[in-house]
Design a protein around this motif. Structure first.
Motif, PDB file in Angstrom:
ATOM      1  N   ARG A   1       1.279  -1.161   0.201  1.00  0.00           N
ATOM      2  CA  ARG A   1      -0.128   0.005  -0.022  1.00  0.00           C
ATOM      3  C   ARG A   1       0.752   1.222  -0.072  1.00  0.00           C
ATOM      4  NH1 ARG A   1      -4.725  -0.873  -0.004  1.00  0.00           N
ATOM      5  NH2 ARG A   1      -5.682  -2.675   1.046  1.00  0.00           N
ATOM      6  N   SER A   2       0.713   1.968  -1.327  1.00  0.00           N
ATOM      7  CA  SER A   2       1.488   3.128  -0.784  1.00  0.00           C
ATOM      8  C   SER A   2       1.011   4.904  -0.896  1.00  0.00           C
ATOM      9  CB  SER A   2       1.875   2.957  -2.649  1.00  0.00           C
ATOM     10  OG  SER A   2       1.403   3.144  -4.171  1.00  0.00           O
ATOM     11  N   SER A   3       1.504   5.465  -0.621  1.00  0.00           N
ATOM     12  CA  SER A   3       0.948   7.308   0.290  1.00  0.00           C
ATOM     13  C   SER A   3       0.714   7.582  -0.998  1.00  0.00           C
ATOM     14  CB  SER A   3       2.494   7.614   0.661  1.00  0.00           C
ATOM     15  OG  SER A   3       1.553   8.409   1.041  1.00  0.00           O
ATOM     16  N   SER A   4      -0.651   8.426  -1.512  1.00  0.00           N
ATOM     17  CA  SER A   4      -1.271   9.520  -1.920  1.00  0.00           C
ATOM     18  C   SER A   4      -0.603  10.674  -1.473  1.00  0.00           C
ATOM     19  CB  SER A   4      -2.337   9.403  -2.230  1.00  0.00           C
ATOM     20  OG  SER A   4      -2.997   9.949  -1.006  1.00  0.00           O
ATOM     21  N   ARG A   5       0.498  10.867  -0.857  1.00  0.00           N
ATOM     22  CA  ARG A   5       0.526  12.401  -0.606  1.00  0.00           C
ATOM     23  C   ARG A   5       1.357  12.842  -1.856  1.00  0.00           C
ATOM     24  NH1 ARG A   5       5.938  10.644   3.832  1.00  0.00           N
ATOM     25  NH2 ARG A   5       7.630  10.125   2.248  1.00  0.00           N
ATOM     26  N   ARG A   6       2.392  13.085  -2.497  1.00  0.00           N
ATOM     27  CA  ARG A   6       2.297  13.604  -3.478  1.00  0.00           C
ATOM     28  C   ARG A   6       1.542  13.703  -4.599  1.00  0.00           C
ATOM     29  NH1 ARG A   6       7.204  11.017  -5.678  1.00  0.00           N
ATOM     30  NH2 ARG A   6       8.323  12.150  -4.255  1.00  0.00           N
ATOM     31  N   VAL A   7       0.110  13.382  -4.502  1.00  0.00           N
ATOM     32  CA  VAL A   7      -0.613  13.545  -5.470  1.00  0.00           C
ATOM     33  C   VAL A   7      -1.313  14.611  -5.006  1.00  0.00           C
ATOM     34  CG1 VAL A   7      -2.614  12.280  -6.407  1.00  0.00           C
ATOM     35  CG2 VAL A   7      -1.207  10.914  -6.829  1.00  0.00           C
ATOM     36  N   ARG A   8      -1.878  14.115  -3.554  1.00  0.00           N
ATOM     37  CA  ARG A   8      -2.392  15.912  -2.570  1.00  0.00           C
ATOM     38  C   ARG A   8      -1.546  16.593  -2.542  1.00  0.00           C
ATOM     39  NH1 ARG A   8      -2.102  14.059   2.631  1.00  0.00           N
ATOM     40  NH2 ARG A   8      -0.687  11.439   2.117  1.00  0.00           N
ATOM     41  N   ALA A   9      -0.595  16.668  -2.634  1.00  0.00           N
ATOM     42  CA  ALA A   9       0.210  17.755  -2.718  1.00  0.00           C
ATOM     43  C   ALA A   9       0.380  18.853  -4.420  1.00  0.00           C
ATOM     44  CB  ALA A   9       1.503  17.331  -1.949  1.00  0.00           C
ATOM     45  N   TRP A  10       0.063  18.322  -5.340  1.00  0.00           N
ATOM     46  CA  TRP A  10       0.578  17.742  -7.019  1.00  0.00           C
ATOM     47  C   TRP A  10      -0.725  17.875  -7.516  1.00  0.00           C
ATOM     48  CZ3 TRP A  10       5.911  15.250  -8.314  1.00  0.00           C
ATOM     49  CH2 TRP A  10       6.724  15.805  -6.586  1.00  0.00           C
ATOM     50  N   GLY A  11      -1.324  17.404  -7.354  1.00  0.00           N
ATOM     51  CA  GLY A  11      -2.262  16.931  -8.014  1.00  0.00           C
ATOM     52  C   GLY A  11      -2.088  15.668  -8.771  1.00  0.00           C
ATOM     53  N   LEU A  12      -3.221  15.547  -9.174  1.00  0.00           N
ATOM     54  CA  LEU A  12      -2.736  14.007 -10.514  1.00  0.00           C
ATOM     55  C   LEU A  12      -2.310  14.384 -12.056  1.00  0.00           C
ATOM     56  CD1 LEU A  12      -3.158  10.883 -10.653  1.00  0.00           C
ATOM     57  CD2 LEU A  12      -5.096  11.864 -11.888  1.00  0.00           C
ATOM     58  N   VAL A  13      -2.506  15.153 -12.072  1.00  0.00           N
ATOM     59  CA  VAL A  13      -1.673  15.488 -13.694  1.00  0.00           C
ATOM     60  C   VAL A  13      -0.508  15.668 -13.551  1.00  0.00           C
ATOM     61  CG1 VAL A  13      -1.502  17.113 -15.390  1.00  0.00           C
ATOM     62  CG2 VAL A  13      -4.203  16.253 -15.019  1.00  0.00           C
ATOM     63  N   LYS A  14       0.102  16.891 -12.171  1.00  0.00           N
ATOM     64  CA  LYS A  14       1.375  16.559 -12.171  1.00  0.00           C
ATOM     65  C   LYS A  14       2.366  16.078 -12.169  1.00  0.00           C
ATOM     66  CE  LYS A  14       0.685  22.534 -11.187  1.00  0.00           C
ATOM     67  NZ  LYS A  14       0.430  23.218 -10.693  1.00  0.00           N
ATOM     68  N   THR A  15       1.352  15.215 -10.671  1.00  0.00           N
ATOM     69  CA  THR A  15       2.238  13.820 -10.468  1.00  0.00           C
ATOM     70  C   THR A  15       2.702  12.865 -11.930  1.00  0.00           C
ATOM     71  OG1 THR A  15       1.210  13.922  -8.143  1.00  0.00           O
ATOM     72  CG2 THR A  15       2.233  11.843  -8.914  1.00  0.00           C
ATOM     73  N   LEU A  16       1.824  13.075 -12.212  1.00  0.00           N
ATOM     74  CA  LEU A  16       1.966  12.528 -13.484  1.00  0.00           C
ATOM     75  C   LEU A  16       2.952  12.395 -14.855  1.00  0.00           C
ATOM     76  CD1 LEU A  16      -1.579  10.994 -15.096  1.00  0.00           C
ATOM     77  CD2 LEU A  16       0.036   9.631 -13.803  1.00  0.00           C
ATOM     78  N   ALA A  17       2.910  13.827 -14.600  1.00  0.00           N
ATOM     79  CA  ALA A  17       3.928  14.680 -15.477  1.00  0.00           C
ATOM     80  C   ALA A  17       5.369  14.187 -14.971  1.00  0.00           C
ATOM     81  CB  ALA A  17       3.800  16.428 -15.820  1.00  0.00           C
ATOM     82  N   TRP A  18       4.998  14.235 -13.425  1.00  0.00           N
ATOM     83  CA  TRP A  18       6.777  14.269 -12.611  1.00  0.00           C
ATOM     84  C   TRP A  18       7.242  12.844 -13.323  1.00  0.00           C
ATOM     85  CZ3 TRP A  18      11.194  15.701  -9.926  1.00  0.00           C
ATOM     86  CH2 TRP A  18      11.228  15.076  -9.344  1.00  0.00           C
ATOM     87  N   TYR A  19       6.851  11.859 -13.018  1.00  0.00           N
ATOM     88  CA  TYR A  19       6.692  10.566 -13.471  1.00  0.00           C
ATOM     89  C   TYR A  19       7.434  10.020 -15.014  1.00  0.00           C
ATOM     90  CZ  TYR A  19       5.562   9.248  -8.414  1.00  0.00           C
ATOM     91  OH  TYR A  19       6.170   9.000  -6.821  1.00  0.00           O
ATOM     92  N   ALA A  20       7.104  11.227 -15.265  1.00  0.00           N
ATOM     93  CA  ALA A  20       6.907  11.398 -16.949  1.00  0.00           C
ATOM     94  C   ALA A  20       7.986  11.395 -17.328  1.00  0.00           C
ATOM     95  CB  ALA A  20       5.845  12.027 -17.913  1.00  0.00           C
TER      96      ALA A  20
END
Length: 246
Positions: free
Chosen positions: A215-234
């Motif tokens: 079970r992984s944390s969603s704190r990065r998504v909560r801090a940045w939002g889904l779109v920016k998080t995806l862009a970070w990993y891309a």
């Protein structure tokens, strides 16, 4: 099989107790734990010692910033102390109770590298529909990885698999042969992707095992939002001033 679990940690005093609790509750407790304190300033080391309980704990330091450097230090420390098989999770994650047992089974079945499945944590105030969306997003990202130009090369002996750094396992021999995690800062390179591609140059004995779950944390998504998080990993197409979300 001498299994060691490596957990890199940076400023995780508030939450690492839950991770250690999940590891202490493993159905297969026959492993040694290495926590690598990556220059924490919040008392992470004290929190680790307080929460270790009955775990066979080694606490080591790595001053060089980055999950790659910290994880590599832990892996090589474990190997130097007799580890034949290595697993990694992160200090904001909760391995399910059968995690080490499933990893051991995957190795016994002939795999040399195991990529596990991520599912969102349920204790961070994220709604169920949102968790389903996050799980779907991970699957989409994995599909993109299979066609990403950087993951396609004649040197590779088998197909690309997404192996999150917080849920993977590898034999000590293959880890050393592949060169280990790059000792980089998180801003420079996704060290888990680099390790997967190094492994693909050496063997076909690797696989995604969906029964190996964290079970992984969603704190990065909560801090940045889904779109920016995806862009970070891309390939870090989004890069905030503060990367280490805590």
């Amino acid at each position: 099989m001498n299994l060691w679990v490596v957990v890199p940690a940076f400023n995780e005093a508030a939450g690492i107790g839950a991770t250690l609790g999940a590891l202490a509750a493993q159905e297969d407790p026959d492993f040694t734990l290495v926590v690598v304190d990556n220059g924490s300033t919040d008392g992470t080391a004290r929190a680790v010692r307080a929460a270790a309980g009955g775990l066979r704990l080694h606490l080591v330091d790595e001053a060089r910033k980055g999950t790659g450097a910290a994880a590599d230090t832990g892996m090589r420390y474990a190997i130097a102390h007799g580890a034949t098989h290595l697993a990694r999770t992160d200090a904001d994650c909760l391995p399910l109770p059968d995690w080490t047992a499933r990893i051991r089974s995957a190795f016994a079945g002939g795999l040399e590298f195991v990529a596990g499945q991520l599912v969102p944590r349920t204790d961070e105030g994220v709604s169920r529909p949102r968790r389903v969306l996050l799980t779907t997003t991970v699957e989409v990202a994995a599909a993109f990885g299979r066609v990403r130009p950087g993951n396609r090369d004649p040197r590779y002996l088998g197909p690309y698999i997404m192996a999150p750094g917080c849920n993977l396992a590898i034999t000590a021999d293959l880890y050393e042969a592949a060169g280990g995690f790059p000792r980089t800062a998180i801003e420079e390179l996704h060290e888990d992707r680099a390790l997967v591609n190094a492994v693909r140059c050496l063997t076909t004995k690797y696989a995604l095992r969906r029964d190996v779950r964290v079970r992984s944390s969603s704190r990065r998504v909560r801090a940045w939002g889904l779109v920016k998080t995806l862009a970070w990993y891309a390939d870090h197409r989004y890069r905030p001033e503060v990367v280490d979300v805590r």
